[in-house]
Each structure stands twice: as structure tokens, then as C-alpha cells.
Design a protein around this motif. Structure first.
Motif, PDB file in Angstrom:
ATOM      1  N   GLU A  55     -13.993  50.068  -6.701  1.00 50.47           N
ATOM      2  CA  GLU A  55     -14.197  50.963  -7.843  1.00 50.47           C
ATOM      3  C   GLU A  55     -12.979  51.822  -8.155  1.00 50.47           C
ATOM      4  O   GLU A  55     -13.003  52.615  -9.099  1.00 50.47           O
ATOM      5  N   PHE A  56     -11.894  51.651  -7.387  1.00 54.61           N
ATOM      6  CA  PHE A  56     -10.667  52.436  -7.598  1.00 54.61           C
ATOM      7  C   PHE A  56      -9.582  51.514  -8.187  1.00 54.61           C
ATOM      8  O   PHE A  56      -9.417  50.376  -7.770  1.00 54.61           O
ATOM      9  N   LYS A  57      -8.856  52.054  -9.140  1.00 50.96           N
ATOM     10  CA  LYS A  57      -7.788  51.298  -9.805  1.00 50.96           C
ATOM     11  C   LYS A  57      -6.559  52.184  -9.958  1.00 50.96           C
ATOM     12  O   LYS A  57      -6.669  53.344 -10.364  1.00 50.96           O
ATOM     13  N   ALA A  58      -5.376  51.639  -9.655  1.00 48.77           N
ATOM     14  CA  ALA A  58      -4.113  52.391  -9.759  1.00 48.77           C
ATOM     15  C   ALA A  58      -3.191  51.704 -10.759  1.00 48.77           C
ATOM     16  O   ALA A  58      -3.116  50.471 -10.822  1.00 48.77           O
ATOM     17  N   GLU A  59      -2.463  52.518 -11.540  1.00 50.81           N
ATOM     18  CA  GLU A  59      -1.535  52.006 -12.542  1.00 50.81           C
ATOM     19  C   GLU A  59      -0.286  52.878 -12.589  1.00 50.81           C
ATOM     20  O   GLU A  59      -0.357  54.086 -12.341  1.00 50.81           O
ATOM     21  N   ALA A  60       0.849  52.242 -12.914  1.00 47.58           N
ATOM     22  CA  ALA A  60       2.099  52.969 -13.170  1.00 47.58           C
ATOM     23  C   ALA A  60       2.250  53.085 -14.676  1.00 47.58           C
ATOM     24  O   ALA A  60       2.401  52.081 -15.384  1.00 47.58           O
ATOM     25  N   THR A  61       2.194  54.310 -15.188  1.00 49.47           N
ATOM     26  CA  THR A  61       2.212  54.541 -16.633  1.00 49.47           C
ATOM     27  C   THR A  61       3.370  55.465 -17.008  1.00 49.47           C
ATOM     28  O   THR A  61       4.109  55.959 -16.136  1.00 49.47           O
ATOM     29  N   CYS A  62       3.516  55.694 -18.299  1.00 47.79           N
ATOM     30  CA  CYS A  62       4.572  56.562 -18.815  1.00 47.79           C
ATOM     31  C   CYS A  62       3.960  57.659 -19.685  1.00 47.79           C
ATOM     32  O   CYS A  62       3.002  57.425 -20.416  1.00 47.79           O
ATOM     33  N   LYS A  63       4.545  58.846 -19.588  1.00 45.57           N
ATOM     34  CA  LYS A  63       4.218  59.946 -20.492  1.00 45.57           C
ATOM     35  C   LYS A  63       5.534  60.404 -21.100  1.00 45.57           C
ATOM     36  O   LYS A  63       6.283  61.185 -20.527  1.00 45.57           O
ATOM     37  N   GLY A  64       5.809  59.877 -22.287  1.00 42.44           N
ATOM     38  CA  GLY A  64       7.127  60.090 -22.866  1.00 42.44           C
ATOM     39  C   GLY A  64       8.155  59.292 -22.075  1.00 42.44           C
ATOM     40  O   GLY A  64       8.024  58.090 -21.898  1.00 42.44           O
ATOM     41  N   ALA A  66       9.368  49.140  -8.452  1.00 42.07           N
ATOM     42  CA  ALA A  66       9.064  49.878  -7.219  1.00 42.07           C
ATOM     43  C   ALA A  66       7.624  49.576  -6.780  1.00 42.07           C
ATOM     44  O   ALA A  66       6.746  49.317  -7.591  1.00 42.07           O
ATOM     45  N   VAL A  67       7.391  49.616  -5.452  1.00 40.80           N
ATOM     46  CA  VAL A  67       6.080  49.275  -4.889  1.00 40.80           C
ATOM     47  C   VAL A  67       5.477  50.527  -4.251  1.00 40.80           C
ATOM     48  O   VAL A  67       6.166  51.265  -3.539  1.00 40.80           O
ATOM     49  N   TYR A  68       4.165  50.745  -4.503  1.00 39.73           N
ATOM     50  CA  TYR A  68       3.463  51.919  -3.989  1.00 39.73           C
ATOM     51  C   TYR A  68       2.175  51.473  -3.287  1.00 39.73           C
ATOM     52  O   TYR A  68       1.490  50.544  -3.740  1.00 39.73           O
ATOM     53  N   LYS A  75       8.844  60.206 -18.909  1.00 38.95           N
ATOM     54  CA  LYS A  75       8.525  60.507 -17.520  1.00 38.95           C
ATOM     55  C   LYS A  75       7.523  59.488 -16.985  1.00 38.95           C
ATOM     56  O   LYS A  75       6.598  59.069 -17.680  1.00 38.95           O
ATOM     57  N   GLY A  76       7.700  59.109 -15.723  1.00 35.89           N
ATOM     58  CA  GLY A  76       6.813  58.151 -15.096  1.00 35.89           C
ATOM     59  C   GLY A  76       5.640  58.846 -14.416  1.00 35.89           C
ATOM     60  O   GLY A  76       5.746  59.990 -13.958  1.00 35.89           O
ATOM     61  N   GLN A  77       4.505  58.138 -14.343  1.00 34.30           N
ATOM     62  CA  GLN A  77       3.304  58.658 -13.698  1.00 34.30           C
ATOM     63  C   GLN A  77       2.588  57.512 -12.987  1.00 34.30           C
ATOM     64  O   GLN A  77       2.750  56.342 -13.341  1.00 34.30           O
ATOM     65  N   ILE A  78       1.796  57.899 -11.975  1.00 36.45           N
ATOM     66  CA  ILE A  78       0.894  56.956 -11.312  1.00 36.45           C
ATOM     67  C   ILE A  78      -0.516  57.510 -11.484  1.00 36.45           C
ATOM     68  O   ILE A  78      -0.813  58.621 -11.027  1.00 36.45           O
ATOM     69  N   THR A  79      -1.360  56.750 -12.149  1.00 34.36           N
ATOM     70  CA  THR A  79      -2.732  57.179 -12.416  1.00 34.36           C
ATOM     71  C   THR A  79      -3.695  56.372 -11.562  1.00 34.36           C
ATOM     72  O   THR A  79      -3.536  55.156 -11.416  1.00 34.36           O
ATOM     73  N   PHE A 115       1.888  56.425  -1.559  1.00 37.50           N
ATOM     74  CA  PHE A 115       3.109  56.314  -0.756  1.00 37.50           C
ATOM     75  C   PHE A 115       4.059  55.315  -1.415  1.00 37.50           C
ATOM     76  O   PHE A 115       3.622  54.276  -1.919  1.00 37.50           O
ATOM     77  N   LEU A 116       5.342  55.668  -1.413  1.00 39.43           N
ATOM     78  CA  LEU A 116       6.366  54.741  -1.880  1.00 39.43           C
ATOM     79  C   LEU A 116       6.725  53.809  -0.734  1.00 39.43           C
ATOM     80  O   LEU A 116       7.022  54.253   0.378  1.00 39.43           O
ATOM     81  N   GLU A 117       6.723  52.507  -1.016  1.00 40.82           N
ATOM     82  CA  GLU A 117       6.985  51.504   0.008  1.00 40.82           C
ATOM     83  C   GLU A 117       8.441  51.041  -0.034  1.00 40.82           C
ATOM     84  O   GLU A 117       9.084  51.040  -1.099  1.00 40.82           O
ATOM     85  N   ASN A 118       8.928  50.647   1.134  1.00 44.81           N
ATOM     86  CA  ASN A 118      10.276  50.077   1.254  1.00 44.81           C
ATOM     87  C   ASN A 118      10.253  49.030   2.351  1.00 44.81           C
ATOM     88  O   ASN A 118      10.134  49.344   3.526  1.00 44.81           O
TER      89      ASN A 118
END
Length: 233
Positions: free
Chosen positions: A39-48, A105-107, A50-54, A70-73
Motif C-alpha cells: 500500500e506504499f508507493k515512492a516517487e522522485a518528482t520535481c517542484k519547479g 540516483a537510487v534510494y 527542486k527535486g523531491q521524493i514523495t 536512504f540514498l544508495e551507493n
């Protein structure tokens, strides 16, 4: 046909066990359906720019969930972006993490709901889009490309410079042609001086000639006196 008390008791017990089992099964299944990692969903989006993760939680049971990003490497956590608590709704409750993500990038998004979700990750990991939120300034180099005709005149400039030396050489040749005309004039001047006697040796020659004339005259004078003395005797 009459039913004995013993059979009635057995029937009641069986019905009670069946009801309890059904209630337990329904309760467990209801809890499982009420809150799960799907039931959880994550997305990398933009606001103008600026980057966001929702992260969106569509849990109609209204359970509070702790979400960590977390940012992965290379498959390991490089840094923790943030942590927030969200209460799910049937329509979906959304939380936002400010993150100027880089393209590709991977999160890792972790969810924890007590008694329901024990620190599970949203699968697969979140991968940012290939295009960044902030537009690249690549168009700025294009104006210099439009000015490419400028090198063409500069290329012709050397040709003009190459012609200039030829002109200078022709100009330099003129003085060379004048040199011979000056040389004869000097020679003619020297010859004129020699013919007119203006040379420095003329005085010396005149002096020697005068001396010879005086000596010769004296010799003639003394010679005539001696001849006169001899004739008188």
C-alpha cells in the motif's frame, strides 16, 4: 426422534470452535489486508527546479507508519535523507522529502508499522528519472557556435598579411635602384676636382717647379759671369 443432551452439547462445542476459528481467520486476514507494504508507493518528482521524493500511504485502516529514505551507493546506504510519520487513508496520504536527486540516483524507502510491517523496504528501490529537475545550461554554448562565421574573416586576414610583405618588398626595392644613380655622381665629382687642380698635390708640384726655376736662373747667372771674367783677362 429425540436428541440426547450429550449430542446437543457436542454440536454446541463444534459450532463454537468453528465460529472462533472463523473469527480468528477473518481477523488475521483483515489485519493483513488493512496494512501491508504494497500500500506504499515512492516517487522522485520535481517542484519547479527542486527535486523531491514523495511517499504515498493508501492504508484505509489509518495505521501510523514511519517512513525512512536512504540514498544508495553500490547497494549500501550512503546517507539518510530523512524520516517522517504518515497516517494512511483510503484515498492516500502523501509525505514529501526535499532531495535534489541526481538523474539515475537510487534510494531505499523503508516502512515500519508496529504489529503489521516490520521495517520492510518498498520493492524495488526507487530510481530517479534520467532528466534532472533543473534544466541544463547547454543552450548557452550554442550562441558561440552561431558566431562560427567570425573565424572565416580571420582566416582571410593572413592572406592580406601575406600580400602586405610583397608590397613592402616592392617598396624596399626602390631605394636599391636609387643607389647606383648616386654612386656615379660621386665619381664624377672626384674627376672634376682632379681636372681643375683642386687636388691637394697641386701646390707641392708648383713649389718644386718654382724652386727649379730659381736654381736654373742662378746657374745661368753665375755661368755668364764666369764667361765674362775669362774674356776680360
Amino acid at each position: 426422534m429425540s436428541i440426547s443432551r450429550r449430542n446437543a452439547r457436542r454440536s454446541v462445542r463444534i459450532l463454537g470452535l468453528a465460529s472462533a476459528s472463523a473469527a480468528l481467520v477473518l481477523g488475521v486476514s483483515g489485519q493483513a489486508l488493512a496494512c501491508n507494504i504494497g500500500e506504499f508507493k515512492a516517487e522522485a518528482t520535481c517542484k519547479g527546479e527542486k527535486g523531491q521524493i514523495t511517499v504515498t500511504d493508501r492504508d484505509f485502516s489509518g495505521q501510523k507508519a514511519t517512513v525512512s529514505v536512504f540514498l544508495e551507493n553500490n547497494g549500501a546506504d550512503e546517507k539518510k535523507i530523512g524520516e517522517q510519520v504518515v497516517t494512511g487513508t483510503k484515498e492516500g496520504a502523501t509525505i514529501v522529502f526535499d532531495e535534489d536527486w541526481a538523474p539515475g540516483a537510487v534510494y531505499r524507502v523503508n516502512v515500519n508499522v508496529p504489529r503489521f510491517i516490520d521495517n520492510k523496504n518498498i520493492e524495488p528501490n526507487l530510481t530517479a528519472p534520467a532528466t534532472a529537475c533543473k534544466k541544463e545550461e547547454s543552450p548557452s554554448p550554442t550562441p558561440p557556435a552561431s558566431e562560427s562565421p567570425a573565424p572565416t574573416p580571420s582566416a582571410s586576414a593572413p592572406a592580406e598579411d601575406s600580400a602586405t610583405p610583397s608590397a613592402s618588398e616592392s617598396g624596399a626595392a626602390a631605394p636599391v635602384s636609387d643607389a647606383p644613380s648616386n654612386a656615379p655622381s660621386a665619381a664624377i665629382g672626384d674627376s672634376n676636382l682632379a681636372e681643375t687642380g683642386a687636388n691637394s698635390n697641386t701646390g707641392l708640384i708648383a713649389g718644386v717647379a718654382g724652386a727649379l726655376v730659381v736654381v736654373g736662373g742662378g746657374a745661368v747667372y753665375f755661368g755668364m759671369r764666369r764667361r765674362g771674367a775669362k774674356s776680360g783677362s
